[in-house]
Structures are given as C-alpha cells and as structure tokens.
Design an enzyme around this catalytic site. Structure first.
Site, mmCIF file in Angstrom:
data_model
loop_
_atom_site.group_PDB
_atom_site.id
_atom_site.type_symbol
_atom_site.label_atom_id
_atom_site.label_comp_id
_atom_site.label_asym_id
_atom_site.label_seq_id
_atom_site.Cartn_x
_atom_site.Cartn_y
_atom_site.Cartn_z
ATOM 1 N N PRO A 9 0.628 -1.242 0.104
ATOM 2 C CA PRO A 9 0.139 0.113 0.121
ATOM 3 C C PRO A 9 0.774 1.240 -0.080
ATOM 4 C CG PRO A 9 -0.744 -1.368 1.902
ATOM 5 C CD PRO A 9 0.592 -2.033 1.143
ATOM 6 N N ASN A 10 0.416 2.155 -0.923
ATOM 7 C CA ASN A 10 0.937 3.536 -0.952
ATOM 8 C C ASN A 10 2.525 3.721 -1.668
ATOM 9 O OD1 ASN A 10 -1.415 4.702 0.514
ATOM 10 N ND2 ASN A 10 -0.531 3.797 2.355
ATOM 11 N N ARG A 17 3.672 11.410 -1.317
ATOM 12 C CA ARG A 17 3.373 11.158 0.106
ATOM 13 C C ARG A 17 4.649 11.523 0.901
ATOM 14 N NH1 ARG A 17 4.252 5.104 1.917
ATOM 15 N NH2 ARG A 17 3.276 5.778 3.487
ATOM 16 N N HIS A 102 12.534 -1.783 3.057
ATOM 17 C CA HIS A 102 11.593 -0.370 3.536
ATOM 18 C C HIS A 102 12.428 0.713 2.932
ATOM 19 C CE1 HIS A 102 8.747 -2.737 5.628
ATOM 20 N NE2 HIS A 102 9.874 -3.423 6.146
ATOM 21 N N ARG A 109 11.455 5.307 13.583
ATOM 22 C CA ARG A 109 10.078 6.048 13.453
ATOM 23 C C ARG A 109 9.232 5.561 14.615
ATOM 24 N NH1 ARG A 109 7.870 5.453 7.435
ATOM 25 N NH2 ARG A 109 6.820 7.175 8.395
#
Length: 147
Positions: A9-10, A17, A102, A109
């Site tokens: 996703p995304n 983004r 990633h 994070r």
C-alpha cells in the site's frame, strides 16, 4: 533468473506522500531503476504493486507456480500486522530467497513501525537505504542464487 518485486500500500504514491520520509522520486523512477537493474543483470524482474492485502497474497501464491526464483517485498504498512501476508511468504519454498525492503529507517520511526511480522519469514531485511534498498535486495538474491 526470474525475480518478483512486490510493493504494498501507498508505494505507488512515492514522490507524492511524505517526501521528507520517502524522498521526492516518484514510483515511475523506482520502476525504471528496477528495469535498469534487470537489463544490467540479464534477469527478468517483474514488479507488482497493490493497495489490497488479498491481491498481494494472491501474487505471492502465484509466484509459487510461475517459476519465480526470488522475491523482494515492501509490504508497506502490512509489515506491522499482516499475518496473512507473513503466512503466504512462509508458504513459499525455503529455496526461494525473500528480502523485505523499507525505504525509510523503520527502526527510527513510530513505535508500531519497529515491529515486522513478515521479517522472520524473509532471509534478510533492508531498511533506511532509500530506493537503493531495492537494488541491494536484488543483488542479495542474485548472489544467494548464484552460490
């Protein structure tokens, strides 16, 4: 050699983004980077992206039958809670190397991003290397398969 890169996703919203986290290069830049690597190495590298968990699981299962020899996966947010994707990855033969990628450094994070339910069924996890992490993952798989 046939490799599969799966983006969750995304990831298709790269360059749109959270540029401070994911950079300014767009998704097409990533696709071009991977295509260039395929041409340089003479390997077939197929890229698949979906925002839907079931579609990602279906593609992992399809890889079992289509001759895929290695998988690079960026599960996106599914990394942190999709036991279904984890189980699909685990079901692929142990002879098929899998690398979780990633773009950002998930260890620096939010707390929830520090947990990966998919990493334990992958051979390696690469994070915080930007889009080059995909190239490092592809190199790892090629090297592992050529041993």
């Amino acid at each position: 050699m046939k490799l599969l890169v799966i983006n969750g996703p995304n990831i298709n919203f790269l360059g749109i983004r959270e540029k401070i986290v994911y950079g300014t290069q767009d998704y097409q830049y990533l696709l071009d980077l991977i295509q260039k690597k395929a041409e340089e190495t003479g390997n077939e590298i197929i890229v698949f992206q979906s925002n839907h968990e079931g579609a990602i699981i279906d593609r992992i299962q399809e890889a079992y039958f289509d001759g895929t020899e290695g998988i690079v996966i960026n599960p996106g947010a599914y990394t942190h809670y999709s036991y279904a994707i984890r189980d699909a990855l685990a079901s692929i033969s142990k002879t098929v190397p899998k690398v979780e990628v990633h773009i950002s450094d998930i260890t620096n994070r939010e707390e929830f991003r520090k947990v990966s339910v998919t990493a334990e069924v992958c051979d390696k996890q690469i994070y915080g290397q930007g889009l080059n992490g995909y190239i490092y993952a592809i190199n790892y798989i090629i090297q592992k398969l050529n041993v």
